[in-house]
Scaffold this active site. Structure first.
Site, short mmCIF file in Angstrom:
data_model
loop_
_atom_site.label_atom_id
_atom_site.label_comp_id
_atom_site.label_asym_id
_atom_site.label_seq_id
_atom_site.Cartn_x
_atom_site.Cartn_y
_atom_site.Cartn_z
N GLU A 1 4.91 -8.58 1.09
CA GLU A 1 4.37 -9.64 0.24
C GLU A 1 5.48 -10.45 -0.41
O GLU A 1 5.41 -11.68 -0.48
CB GLU A 1 3.47 -9.04 -0.85
N CYS B 1 1.47 -3.19 -4.08
CA CYS B 1 1.98 -2.29 -5.11
C CYS B 1 2.25 -3.10 -6.37
O CYS B 1 2.16 -4.34 -6.36
CB CYS B 1 3.27 -1.63 -4.61
N CYS C 1 4.70 -6.03 -5.81
CA CYS C 1 4.15 -7.15 -5.04
C CYS C 1 3.07 -7.90 -5.82
O CYS C 1 2.99 -9.13 -5.75
CB CYS C 1 3.60 -6.65 -3.72
#
Length: 171
Positions: free
Chosen positions: A70, A98, A101
């Site tokens: 990302e 996560c 990101c």
């Protein structure tokens, strides 16, 4: 100039392309990234129905712990568009972003984040972000790595310089 990995069947580049097709594209990137020796994550930044950039996870390839799919896709999209704001764009990810990101997506000002697999799927494959999610909910004094505020003289000076700088670019 996109940094995406080509596939045999790229999605149509038209406004109104559904989320499933873009998620399929992110999954193709993730699977190809595994075949190329990378991690099982892929992401695509889409604006006005067109892929701006796509990327796979490059953590081990680039020896960069921040090179999540990302983040790499966001960086590439910003370069393609010549801006730090991805307002009007959607970030499609093969897996639930996560905390790193997700924060990058928020700072990039994407309109939406859409993901396919979730954190539990990632955990079953050996990618457990749970400790990071839980860590952010805890008091800093309990963290395994100290994050300590230490106020020193002139700590606020950069912000004062920012506030008086007439040519600053707000973000």
């Amino acid at each position: 100039m996109s940094s995406h990995i080509e596939s045999d069947t790229p999605p149509r580049a038209s406004v109104g392309l559904d989320d499933d097709a873009w998620l399929a594209r992110a999954i193709v990137i993730a699977s190809q990234n595994v075949a190329d020796g990378g991690g099982p994550f892929g992401a695509v930044v889409v604006r006005e129905g067109v892929e701006v950039a796509g990327a796979g996870n490059r953590v081990t390839r680039d020896l960069d712990p921040t090179a999540h799919a990302e983040v790499v896709a966001i960086r590439a999209a910003c370069q393609v568009l010549g801006t730090f704001s991805l307002a009007g764009a959607t970030l499609y990810a093969s897996c639930e972003p996560c905390p790193l990101c997700l924060s990058a997506a928020l700072w990039a000002r994407v309109d939406r984040v859409v993901f396919a697999a979730d954190r539990h799927d990632a955990e079953r494959a050996g990618f457990d972000d749970r400790e990071f999610y839980e860590l952010l909910d805890r008091d800093r004094s309990t963290w395994p790595n100290p994050v300590v505020e230490r106020r020193v003289a002139r700590a606020g000076e950069p912000f004062e310089a920012w506030q008086t700088h007439t040519a600053r670019i707000p973000y």
